[in-house]
Design a protein around this motif. Structure first.
Motif, PDB file in Angstrom:
ATOM      1  N   HIS A 271       3.647  -6.442   1.333  1.00 25.76           N
ATOM      2  CA  HIS A 271       4.015  -7.813   0.984  1.00 25.76           C
ATOM      3  C   HIS A 271       2.808  -8.372   0.249  1.00 25.76           C
ATOM      4  CE1 HIS A 271       5.707 -11.804   1.270  1.00 25.76           C
ATOM      5  NE2 HIS A 271       4.557 -12.233   1.761  1.00 25.76           N
ATOM      6  N   ARG A 272       3.047  -8.969  -0.911  1.00 21.19           N
ATOM      7  CA  ARG A 272       1.948  -9.500  -1.725  1.00 21.19           C
ATOM      8  C   ARG A 272       2.141 -10.980  -1.981  1.00 21.19           C
ATOM      9  NH1 ARG A 272       3.082  -4.357  -3.588  1.00 21.19           N
ATOM     10  NH2 ARG A 272       1.289  -3.020  -3.974  1.00 21.19           N
ATOM     11  N   TRP A 273       1.013 -11.680  -2.142  1.00 14.73           N
ATOM     12  CA  TRP A 273       1.059 -13.078  -2.553  1.00 14.73           C
ATOM     13  C   TRP A 273      -0.198 -13.413  -3.328  1.00 14.73           C
ATOM     14  CZ3 TRP A 273       0.609 -11.483   2.471  1.00 14.73           C
ATOM     15  CH2 TRP A 273      -0.518 -11.855   3.185  1.00 14.73           C
ATOM     16  N   VAL A 274      -0.121 -14.535  -4.043  1.00 15.89           N
ATOM     17  CA  VAL A 274      -1.209 -14.966  -4.922  1.00 15.89           C
ATOM     18  C   VAL A 274      -1.673 -16.343  -4.481  1.00 15.89           C
ATOM     19  CG1 VAL A 274      -1.794 -15.575  -7.308  1.00 15.89           C
ATOM     20  CG2 VAL A 274      -0.280 -13.647  -6.850  1.00 15.89           C
ATOM     21  N   LEU A 275      -2.985 -16.541  -4.546  1.00 21.23           N
ATOM     22  CA  LEU A 275      -3.583 -17.834  -4.222  1.00 21.23           C
ATOM     23  C   LEU A 275      -4.366 -18.339  -5.431  1.00 21.23           C
ATOM     24  CD1 LEU A 275      -4.969 -16.782  -0.738  1.00 21.23           C
ATOM     25  CD2 LEU A 275      -2.951 -18.200  -1.153  1.00 21.23           C
ATOM     26  N   ASN A 276      -4.321 -19.639  -5.646  1.00 19.32           N
ATOM     27  CA  ASN A 276      -5.094 -20.311  -6.691  1.00 19.32           C
ATOM     28  C   ASN A 276      -6.029 -21.315  -6.037  1.00 19.32           C
ATOM     29  OD1 ASN A 276      -3.834 -19.175  -9.108  1.00 19.32           O
ATOM     30  ND2 ASN A 276      -2.009 -20.232  -8.384  1.00 19.32           N
ATOM     31  N   PRO A 277      -7.003 -21.841  -6.772  1.00 24.39           N
ATOM     32  CA  PRO A 277      -7.954 -22.778  -6.164  1.00 24.39           C
ATOM     33  C   PRO A 277      -7.320 -24.017  -5.523  1.00 24.39           C
ATOM     34  CG  PRO A 277      -8.845 -21.978  -8.209  1.00 24.39           C
ATOM     35  CD  PRO A 277      -7.433 -21.457  -8.123  1.00 24.39           C
TER      36      PRO A 277
ATOM     37  N   GLU B 219       4.156  -0.530  15.156  1.00 25.57           N
ATOM     38  CA  GLU B 219       4.045  -1.222  13.878  1.00 25.57           C
ATOM     39  C   GLU B 219       2.692  -1.918  13.829  1.00 25.57           C
ATOM     40  OE1 GLU B 219       7.307  -3.748  11.980  1.00 25.57           O
ATOM     41  OE2 GLU B 219       5.940  -5.263  12.786  1.00 25.57           O
ATOM     42  N   LYS B 220       1.981  -1.707  12.744  1.00 25.22           N
ATOM     43  CA  LYS B 220       0.684  -2.347  12.558  1.00 25.22           C
ATOM     44  C   LYS B 220       0.739  -3.108  11.241  1.00 25.22           C
ATOM     45  CE  LYS B 220      -2.763   0.315  11.515  1.00 25.22           C
ATOM     46  NZ  LYS B 220      -3.895   1.237  11.479  1.00 25.22           N
ATOM     47  N   VAL B 221       0.318  -4.388  11.277  1.00 27.94           N
ATOM     48  CA  VAL B 221       0.297  -5.223  10.080  1.00 27.94           C
ATOM     49  C   VAL B 221      -1.149  -5.593   9.799  1.00 27.94           C
ATOM     50  CG1 VAL B 221       1.093  -7.388   9.054  1.00 27.94           C
ATOM     51  CG2 VAL B 221       2.595  -6.132  10.611  1.00 27.94           C
TER      52      VAL B 221
ATOM     53  N   THR C 204       2.413  -3.110   6.165  1.00 27.23           N
ATOM     54  CA  THR C 204       3.060  -2.901   7.455  1.00 27.23           C
ATOM     55  C   THR C 204       3.227  -1.386   7.605  1.00 27.23           C
ATOM     56  OG1 THR C 204       4.227  -5.003   7.312  1.00 27.23           O
ATOM     57  CG2 THR C 204       5.090  -3.381   8.876  1.00 27.23           C
ATOM     58  N   ILE C 205       2.581  -0.847   8.625  1.00 26.20           N
ATOM     59  CA  ILE C 205       2.549   0.599   8.823  1.00 26.20           C
ATOM     60  C   ILE C 205       3.339   0.946  10.088  1.00 26.20           C
ATOM     61  CG2 ILE C 205       1.037   2.586   9.204  1.00 26.20           C
ATOM     62  CD1 ILE C 205      -1.164   0.619   7.890  1.00 26.20           C
ATOM     63  N   ILE C 206       4.287   1.849   9.935  1.00 29.94           N
ATOM     64  CA  ILE C 206       5.111   2.314  11.058  1.00 29.94           C
ATOM     65  C   ILE C 206       4.669   3.735  11.412  1.00 29.94           C
ATOM     66  CG2 ILE C 206       7.450   2.788  11.889  1.00 29.94           C
ATOM     67  CD1 ILE C 206       7.019  -0.155  11.188  1.00 29.94           C
ATOM     68  N   GLU C 207       4.443   3.957  12.692  1.00 28.66           N
ATOM     69  CA  GLU C 207       4.087   5.291  13.187  1.00 28.66           C
ATOM     70  C   GLU C 207       5.004   5.669  14.342  1.00 28.66           C
ATOM     71  OE1 GLU C 207      -0.041   4.985  14.265  1.00 28.66           O
ATOM     72  OE2 GLU C 207      -0.701   5.195  12.189  1.00 28.66           O
ATOM     73  N   ARG C 208       5.297   6.971  14.437  1.00 26.86           N
ATOM     74  CA  ARG C 208       6.064   7.506  15.560  1.00 26.86           C
ATOM     75  C   ARG C 208       5.145   8.478  16.295  1.00 26.86           C
ATOM     76  NH1 ARG C 208      10.228  10.167  13.141  1.00 26.86           N
ATOM     77  NH2 ARG C 208      11.480   8.278  13.089  1.00 26.86           N
ATOM     78  N   ASP C 209       4.845   8.147  17.531  1.00 26.18           N
ATOM     79  CA  ASP C 209       3.948   8.972  18.355  1.00 26.18           C
ATOM     80  C   ASP C 209       2.625   9.267  17.629  1.00 26.18           C
ATOM     81  OD1 ASP C 209       5.860   9.092  20.400  1.00 26.18           O
ATOM     82  OD2 ASP C 209       6.828  10.840  19.482  1.00 26.18           O
ATOM     83  N   GLY C 210       2.099   8.250  16.964  1.00 29.87           N
ATOM     84  CA  GLY C 210       0.822   8.383  16.275  1.00 29.87           C
ATOM     85  C   GLY C 210       0.893   9.013  14.892  1.00 29.87           C
ATOM     86  N   GLU C 211       2.072   9.440  14.479  1.00 30.31           N
ATOM     87  CA  GLU C 211       2.246  10.061  13.159  1.00 30.31           C
ATOM     88  C   GLU C 211       2.829   9.044  12.187  1.00 30.31           C
ATOM     89  OE1 GLU C 211       1.415  13.236  12.202  1.00 30.31           O
ATOM     90  OE2 GLU C 211       0.508  13.418  14.194  1.00 30.31           O
ATOM     91  N   PHE C 212       2.285   8.997  10.988  1.00 29.78           N
ATOM     92  CA  PHE C 212       2.734   8.076   9.950  1.00 29.78           C
ATOM     93  C   PHE C 212       4.206   8.293   9.626  1.00 29.78           C
ATOM     94  CE2 PHE C 212       3.550   7.376   5.431  1.00 29.78           C
ATOM     95  CZ  PHE C 212       3.238   6.039   5.315  1.00 29.78           C
ATOM     96  N   VAL C 213       4.967   7.168   9.555  1.00 29.84           N
ATOM     97  CA  VAL C 213       6.383   7.226   9.181  1.00 29.84           C
ATOM     98  C   VAL C 213       6.593   6.507   7.853  1.00 29.84           C
ATOM     99  CG1 VAL C 213       8.729   6.541   9.803  1.00 29.84           C
ATOM    100  CG2 VAL C 213       7.173   7.398  11.566  1.00 29.84           C
ATOM    101  N   SER C 214       6.110   5.269   7.757  1.00 29.55           N
ATOM    102  CA  SER C 214       6.317   4.515   6.521  1.00 29.55           C
ATOM    103  C   SER C 214       5.290   3.400   6.381  1.00 29.55           C
ATOM    104  CB  SER C 214       7.731   3.918   6.473  1.00 29.55           C
ATOM    105  OG  SER C 214       7.833   2.856   7.391  1.00 29.55           O
TER     106      SER C 214
END
Length: 87
Positions: A40-46, A5-7, A26-36
């Protein structure tokens, strides 16, 4: 069979002068191959606390939120509060 899992923050956008949209993938890989991939999103203001954000988000926020932009945002908030009758 190894799952990994890579975030990572993969998108940062400045919208409507002062809004910053951040997307984290968030990227899930199985044996180096893309799975899913999920997002996740968020908003920032000043007036958001950015102390916990990644450095690249802080850098963009500090570049985008000039003193003039911060003042425009405060003026906008005051006008909205007056319009809604909030003190």
């Amino acid at each position: 069979m190894a799952l990994t899992e890579k975030v990572e923050i993969d998108r940062i956008e400045v919208v409507n002068q002062w809004i910053i949209q951040v997307r984290q993938a968030t990227i899930i890989e199985r044996d180096g191959e893309f799975v899913s991939r999920t997002f996740h999103r968020w908003v920032l203001n000043p007036d958001s606390d950015i102390s916990g954000q990644e450095q690249k988000v802080k850098d963009i926020a500090n570049a985008a939120w000039t003193p003039e932009v911060r003042q425009a945002y405060e003026t906008f908030k005051a006008e909205q509060a007056n319009r809604l009758g909030v003190s």
